[in-house]
Design an enzyme around this catalytic site. Structure first.
Site, short mmCIF file in Angstrom:
data_model
loop_
_atom_site.label_atom_id
_atom_site.label_comp_id
_atom_site.label_asym_id
_atom_site.label_seq_id
_atom_site.Cartn_x
_atom_site.Cartn_y
_atom_site.Cartn_z
N TYR A 24 11.24 -9.25 5.53
CA TYR A 24 10.09 -8.37 5.32
C TYR A 24 9.53 -8.52 3.91
O TYR A 24 10.29 -8.64 2.95
CB TYR A 24 10.51 -6.91 5.53
CG TYR A 24 9.35 -5.97 5.37
CD1 TYR A 24 8.45 -5.80 6.41
CD2 TYR A 24 9.13 -5.31 4.17
CE1 TYR A 24 7.35 -4.97 6.26
CE2 TYR A 24 8.04 -4.47 4.02
CZ TYR A 24 7.15 -4.31 5.06
OH TYR A 24 6.06 -3.48 4.91
N TRP A 48 5.49 -8.63 1.45
CA TRP A 48 4.05 -8.90 1.37
C TRP A 48 3.73 -10.33 0.95
O TRP A 48 2.56 -10.73 0.99
CB TRP A 48 3.40 -7.90 0.41
CG TRP A 48 2.87 -6.71 1.13
CD1 TRP A 48 3.58 -5.84 1.90
CD2 TRP A 48 1.50 -6.28 1.18
NE1 TRP A 48 2.73 -4.87 2.41
CE2 TRP A 48 1.46 -5.13 1.97
CE3 TRP A 48 0.32 -6.75 0.61
CZ2 TRP A 48 0.27 -4.43 2.22
CZ3 TRP A 48 -0.86 -6.05 0.86
CH2 TRP A 48 -0.88 -4.92 1.65
N1 LIG Z 1 10.95 4.56 -2.31
C1 LIG Z 1 9.96 3.87 -1.74
N2 LIG Z 1 10.18 2.60 -1.34
C2 LIG Z 1 9.17 1.91 -0.76
C3 LIG Z 1 7.89 2.47 -0.57
C4 LIG Z 1 7.69 3.81 -1.00
O1 LIG Z 1 6.60 4.38 -0.85
N3 LIG Z 1 8.74 4.47 -1.59
N4 LIG Z 1 6.88 1.73 0.00
C5 LIG Z 1 7.31 0.71 0.95
C6 LIG Z 1 6.22 -0.15 1.39
S1 LIG Z 1 4.87 0.65 2.09
C7 LIG Z 1 6.28 -1.50 1.36
S2 LIG Z 1 5.06 -2.40 2.14
C8 LIG Z 1 7.40 -2.20 0.74
C9 LIG Z 1 6.96 -3.46 -0.03
O2 LIG Z 1 8.05 -4.28 -0.24
P1 LIG Z 1 7.86 -5.84 -0.47
O3 LIG Z 1 6.71 -6.34 0.33
O4 LIG Z 1 9.18 -6.48 -0.25
O5 LIG Z 1 7.49 -5.88 -2.01
P2 LIG Z 1 6.79 -7.03 -2.87
O6 LIG Z 1 7.07 -6.68 -4.28
O7 LIG Z 1 5.37 -7.18 -2.47
O8 LIG Z 1 7.63 -8.31 -2.50
C10 LIG Z 1 7.07 -9.55 -2.30
C11 LIG Z 1 7.96 -10.59 -2.97
O9 LIG Z 1 7.46 -11.88 -2.58
C12 LIG Z 1 7.46 -12.73 -3.73
N5 LIG Z 1 6.46 -13.78 -3.51
C13 LIG Z 1 5.12 -13.74 -3.74
N6 LIG Z 1 4.55 -14.91 -3.39
C14 LIG Z 1 5.55 -15.71 -2.93
C15 LIG Z 1 5.58 -17.03 -2.41
O10 LIG Z 1 4.57 -17.72 -2.30
N7 LIG Z 1 6.78 -17.51 -1.99
C16 LIG Z 1 7.93 -16.78 -2.09
N8 LIG Z 1 9.05 -17.33 -1.64
N9 LIG Z 1 7.93 -15.53 -2.60
C17 LIG Z 1 6.75 -15.00 -2.99
C18 LIG Z 1 7.14 -11.80 -4.89
O11 LIG Z 1 7.56 -12.38 -6.11
C19 LIG Z 1 7.91 -10.53 -4.48
O12 LIG Z 1 9.21 -10.53 -5.00
O13 LIG Z 1 8.09 -1.31 -0.15
C20 LIG Z 1 8.51 -0.12 0.51
N10 LIG Z 1 9.41 0.63 -0.36
N1 LIG Z 2 -2.00 -0.35 -6.38
C1 LIG Z 2 -1.29 -0.45 -5.24
N2 LIG Z 2 -1.88 -0.18 -4.06
C2 LIG Z 2 -1.18 -0.25 -2.91
C3 LIG Z 2 0.19 -0.67 -2.90
C4 LIG Z 2 0.79 -0.94 -4.17
O1 LIG Z 2 1.99 -1.30 -4.24
N3 LIG Z 2 0.03 -0.83 -5.30
N4 LIG Z 2 0.86 -0.78 -1.71
C5 LIG Z 2 0.07 -0.88 -0.48
C6 LIG Z 2 0.87 -0.62 0.71
S1 LIG Z 2 1.91 -1.86 1.28
C7 LIG Z 2 0.78 0.52 1.42
S2 LIG Z 2 1.69 0.71 2.86
C8 LIG Z 2 -0.10 1.63 1.00
C9 LIG Z 2 0.70 2.93 1.03
O2 LIG Z 2 -0.10 4.01 1.18
P1 LIG Z 2 0.54 5.45 0.98
O3 LIG Z 2 1.90 5.48 1.54
O4 LIG Z 2 -0.40 6.46 1.49
O5 LIG Z 2 0.59 5.49 -0.62
P2 LIG Z 2 1.49 6.29 -1.66
O6 LIG Z 2 0.89 6.03 -2.99
O7 LIG Z 2 2.92 5.98 -1.49
O8 LIG Z 2 1.28 7.81 -1.25
C10 LIG Z 2 -0.01 8.41 -1.37
C11 LIG Z 2 0.15 9.78 -1.96
O9 LIG Z 2 0.81 10.66 -1.05
C12 LIG Z 2 1.24 11.78 -1.81
N5 LIG Z 2 2.36 12.42 -1.10
C13 LIG Z 2 3.66 12.07 -1.15
N6 LIG Z 2 4.39 12.87 -0.35
C14 LIG Z 2 3.54 13.76 0.20
C15 LIG Z 2 3.69 14.84 1.12
O10 LIG Z 2 4.76 15.15 1.63
N7 LIG Z 2 2.55 15.51 1.47
C16 LIG Z 2 1.34 15.20 0.95
N8 LIG Z 2 0.28 15.91 1.36
N9 LIG Z 2 1.17 14.19 0.08
C17 LIG Z 2 2.25 13.47 -0.28
C18 LIG Z 2 1.63 11.25 -3.17
O11 LIG Z 2 1.07 12.06 -4.20
C19 LIG Z 2 1.06 9.83 -3.17
O12 LIG Z 2 0.34 9.51 -4.35
O13 LIG Z 2 -0.60 1.42 -0.30
C20 LIG Z 2 -1.10 0.09 -0.50
N10 LIG Z 2 -1.81 0.05 -1.76
MO LIG Z 3 3.33 -0.94 2.83
#
Ligand SMILES: Nc1nc2c(c(=O)[nH]1)N[C@H]1C(S)=C(S)[C@@H](COP(=O)(O)OP(=O)(O)OC[C@H]3O[C@@H](n4cnc5c(=O)[nH]c(N)nc54)[C@H](O)[C@@H]3O)O[C@H]1N2
Ligand SMILES: Nc1nc2c(c(=O)[nH]1)N[C@H]1C(S)=C(S)[C@@H](COP(=O)(O)OP(=O)(O)OC[C@H]3O[C@@H](n4cnc5c(=O)[nH]c(N)nc54)[C@H](O)[C@@H]3O)O[C@H]1N2
Ligand SMILES: [Mo]
Length: 773
Positions: free
Chosen positions: A123, A125
């Site tokens: 998993y 991005w």
């Molecule tokens: N506590 C908490 N945890 C969360 C979340 C949260 O809200 N709270 N959010 C979750 C969500 S929504 C998501 S989507 C995940 C994201 O989790 P990930 O998608 O695993 O996070 P990234 O940092 O985007 O990891 C991508 C990795 O790919 C590597 N990479 C980039 N380009 C290349 C390439 O060309 N080749 C190779 N081999 N590697 C490459 C980057 O260096 C990086 O280490 O995290 C989740 N974790």
């Molecule tokens: N700059 C930047 N943008 C991103 C990403 C990133 O890593 N960096 N990740 C991308 C990815 S993979 C995803 S999936 C999306 C994630 O999209 P989301 O999951 O919606 O994003 P978050 O910033 O984790 O959360 C949005 C807001 O929800 C609020 N929140 C937290 N808990 C609660 C709750 O219980 N109730 C309410 N009402 N609000 C709450 C927090 O204040 C938080 O700022 O974002 C994407 N966009």
């Molecule tokens: Mo995500």
């Protein structure tokens, strides 16, 4: 379906030797010269994203991996369970040696145990670019050369909603990408009630590519027209100032109760749309018995909700009245469902929109996840984009993605998922390319124990992430700027010829080249490469788009012309509201793809699973991890502003936002002052699972009772020999809980947990996360 027209692109600035490229953070052009790497945002973007400013400092940073490396213990003793992972040192080796050793290990697993002992979910991005997308490459490789792998389903983004919504409303893509658009909001909506907000920091990002960031402008236009925005969130910045929003700080994790209180008020005052409920929904009477308390003795009144969510009953009632009879839009962010019982606010948000009778109207109804990512609320492309075939997976087994540590720690034990009782497989080898589990997973100290049980962990990475540091075999990959690709997203009209800007770092190689050489060692080079070089693959992948343009009589450049020009605008479908609008227009002729063909307020199918943590209609369920005297705060671990997840955390834009090298947490003055914590202090955040340091910004932009610490600071254990070392950098996932949302969807629950906080008065330990291993 009508379409807009494709044409050459006006916005790409290629003067002064700048070359076109794109990223999840926006289209840009770049040049590597005496001044180092320079990046220019796409000229036609009204609100460009500054995350691209992480590239210049990152390109040649010491955190990059220069050479293949093997963990000493694995090199000396061979494969097998080992708790030295993440503690051992690495031996640099040649590509020949690394690929021979790995080829031998993959052959051993494939031929003596079988591909069902390989976990290849991988998993993550990765980076933009349709061919060198690492996750696609690793899946294709494992299918073709290994015969398959145990995969993962769903995402950390939408673990609960993507299982739930198709069973109660319509296809997930239809809800998120063919529903309410930003253009409709600017033109039609009277009131937006945004649970979790629609933060601009989030919509700055879109997987694959994004040419124009329109959200700020759309919210400003709506507000000027008189549209009202109401934000329910612990963080004021979850809507931009342009929205002019009213901010309500409900206790985190209580949105479902608040929504129930609103619907109870609507029904009590006769303000709900009974005609809509009768004509379009299934199971309202069952839900109504719960709402009124007939089935459980507890009316879900505004007063009842107020006691749970902390917003007073008068405000809840007024809000209900303001929503009724107007073009009202309910949005629910991904974050609400990234928590225990995350299914409930997603389902209840839909019920609220249905009770208001708004689903399927332009700018009204239910827009789950709008604003979370830049590709929602836009038009959909009318021609196909480049897609790399993945081959056939010979292994049927899978896990819900966030159950990885459970799987590794409990082989052969059973778990519930989507109405089934399933069994965890016995995994010996894990292969990761393009993701960072030490970013994305919860309870990292537990994840370390899980990885210790493997025979072999293989990681392709461009930098020494904690995941790479826990691997046995580390293969250095190029980063996007070091190779050619095609940038494309199905909701963005601009296709980008991603030119190579820089030569590879050290001995780094493209994931594709690495897999091609490994496939050779497994006797599968030809089926993996199909005899094509990278450039030939790009031409091949461009062809379906070129053909589709030609078939419409549009200008259809050859690949070489496209490459030379740098981009191509493709036609998009004009807005038709998707399946929800069509259903509203004619519910009998165009039913929804749910079991009843209607909006399922009660789901017979989900009820029949018999799982008490996700019954047949939305309910308020108490969370098991709420603040206690030992851990009195909610930790909100959300997405970071200055980077995408953990990517390029060592880039300048990300580093500039840190304070004394640490990630910055936010607290309300009411919580900080009694603890002697001042703005700019270093704090220790801790609970029963772990502890981390962070800098703190004391601000009234965060609700009292909440400590907010974004994800993405690289895990940096002070003493890796300990079982639960202090992370000195500020990675919240040392604190979060590794449990599923429910037995139904088993989604990630990383957004919320409970913690204690104290001022850190010791000597500040150095940051070593960005040192080479
Ligand atoms: N506590 C908490 N945890 C969360 C979340 C949260 O809200 N709270 N959010 C979750 C969500 S929504 C998501 S989507 C995940 C994201 O989790 P990930 O998608 O695993 O996070 P990234 O940092 O985007 O990891 C991508 C990795 O790919 C590597 N990479 C980039 N380009 C290349 C390439 O060309 N080749 C190779 N081999 N590697 C490459 C980057 O260096 C990086 O280490 O995290 C989740 N974790
Ligand atoms: N700059 C930047 N943008 C991103 C990403 C990133 O890593 N960096 N990740 C991308 C990815 S993979 C995803 S999936 C999306 C994630 O999209 P989301 O999951 O919606 O994003 P978050 O910033 O984790 O959360 C949005 C807001 O929800 C609020 N929140 C937290 N808990 C609660 C709750 O219980 N109730 C309410 N009402 N609000 C709450 C927090 O204040 C938080 O700022 O974002 C994407 N966009
Ligand atoms: Mo995500």
């Amino acid at each position: 379906m009508s379409e807009t027209i494709g044409h050459p692109d006006p916005g790409l600035d290629l003067s002064d030797g700048f070359k076109p490229h794109t990223s999840h953070w926006g289209v840009f052009s770049a040049r590597l010269g005496k001044a180092g790497l320079e990046v220019r945002p796409y000229a036609a973007d009204p609100d460009p994203n500054r995350i691209i400013n992480n590239f210049p400092g990152a390109l040649r940073h010491q955190a990059r991996i220069a050479q293949p490396a093997i963990r000493r213990g694995w090199l000396e003793r061979g494969p097998g369970p080992d708790d030295r992972r993440g503690r051992d040192d690495f031996v640099s080796v040649s590509w020949e040696q690394a690929l021979d050793l790995l080829g031998g290990e993959l052959t051993r697993i494939r031929d003596t145990i079988g591909p069902s002992a390989v976990f290849g979910g991988s998993y993550g991005w990765s980076s933009a670019g349709r061919f060198h997308h690492a996750q696609s490459q690793v899946h294709r490789f494992l299918n073709i050369a290994m015969g398959g792998y145990v995969r993962s389903v769903n995402t950390y983004s939408s673990g609960a909603s993507s299982v739930l919504l198709p069973q109660i409303l319509t296809g997930y893509e239809d809800i998120t990408k063919r529903n309410v658009t930003w253009e409709q909001i600017a033109a039609e909506t009277d009131i937006v009630l945004a649970f979790g907000g629609m933060a601009l920091k989030n919509s700055m990002v879109a997987g694959g590519s994004i040419s124009k960031h329109v959200e700020r402008g759309a919210m400003a236009a709506a507000q000027r027209r008189g549209c009202q925005f109401v934000l329910v969130s612990p963080r004021r910045d979850d809507l931009p100032v342009e929205a002019g929003a009213e901010w309500l700080t409900a206790t985190p994790g209580t949105d479902t109760a608040l929504m129930l209180g609103i619907v109870h008020t609507l029904v009590g005052e006769g303000l709900h749309d009974q005609a809509f409920l009768d004509r379009y929904t299934e199971g309202w009477p069952v839900f109504l018995r719960y709402l009124t308390g007939e089935s459980d003795g507890q009316p879900k009144s505004a007063e009842w909700a107020a006691a749970i969510c902390g917003i007073d009953a008068g405000t809840i009632k007024t809000l209900a009245r303001r929503l009724a009879g107007r073009r009202a839009l309910i949005t629910v962010s991904h974050s609400l469902q990234r928590a225990e019982h995350g299914e409930q606010p997603v389902w209840m948000g839909m019920v609220l929109a249905a009770a208001l009778g708004q689903i399927g109207l332009p700018g009204g109804g239910y827009a789950y996840s709008l604003g979370a990512i830049g590709y929602y609320g836009r038009r959909v492309n009318a021609v196909p984009g480049p897609t790399l075939g993945q081959g056939r997976n010979g292994v049927a087994d899978f896990i819900p993605v966030a159950r990885i540590a459970d799987m590794l720690l409990n082989p052969g034990t059973s778990y519930r998922y989507n109405g089934e009782t399933r069994t965890y497989p016995d995994i010996r080898l894990v292969y990761w390319a393009g993701g960072n589990p030490f970013h994305h997973h919860q309870d990292l100290n537990r994840l370390r124990k899980a990885f210790a049980r493997l025979d072999t962990l293989v990681v392709h990475e461009l930098a020494w992430t904690a995941t790479a540091r826990h691997a046995d075999i580390v293969l250095p990959s190029t980063m996007t700027l070091e190779r050619e690709d095609i940038g494309y997203s199905s909701n963005d009209p601009l296709m980008v010829a991603m030119h190579r800007i820089a030569e590879p770092f050290g001995l780094a190689r493209d994931d594709y080249e690495i897999f091609a050489d490994l496939a050779e060692r497994l006797g599968a080079r030809e089926p993996f490469t199909e005899g094509r070089t990278s450039r030939e693959w790009l031409e091949h992948l461009f062809e379906p788009t070129r053909k589709a343009l030609a078939a419409r009589g549009l200008e259809a450049p050859s690949f070489d012309e496209f490459w030379e020009r740098g981009s191509q605008v493709v036609p998009q479908h004009l807005d038709d509201g998707g399946s929800l609008r069509r259903f509203r227009e004619d519910p009998l002729a165009r039913p929804l793809p749910t079991p009843s063909g209607r909006i399922e307020i009660f789901s017979q199918k989900i009820a029949s699973h018999g799982d008490a943590d996700c019954p047949g209609h939305p309910v308020w369920l108490e969370k098991s991890d709420t603040p206690t005297p030992g851990a009195p705060f909610f930790l909100v671990a959300n997405q970071p502003v200055t980077r995408l997840h953990s990517q390029l955390d060592f880039g300048g834009h990300s580093l500039d936002a840190k304070y004394r090298g640490r990630e910055v947490a936010r607290m309300n003055p009411r919580d900080a002052e009694p603890r002697g914590i001042a703005d700019g202090d270093i704090i220790r955040i801790f609970n029963a699972r772990g502890a981390c340091l962070a800098a703190v910004h004391v601000t009234d932009g965060i609700a009292p009772g909440v400590v907010q610490l974004p994800t993405g600071a690289w895990y940096d254990p002070m003493d890796p020999e300990e079982d639960a070392p202090l992370c000195v950098h500020g990675n919240p996932n040392v604190l979060t809980r590794d449990i599923g949302t429910s037995s139904f969807a088993q989604g990630c629950t990383g957004q919320l947990t409970s913690v204690e906080v104290e001022r850190f008065n010791g000597n500040l330990p150095p940051i070593r996360a960005f040192d080479p291993a």
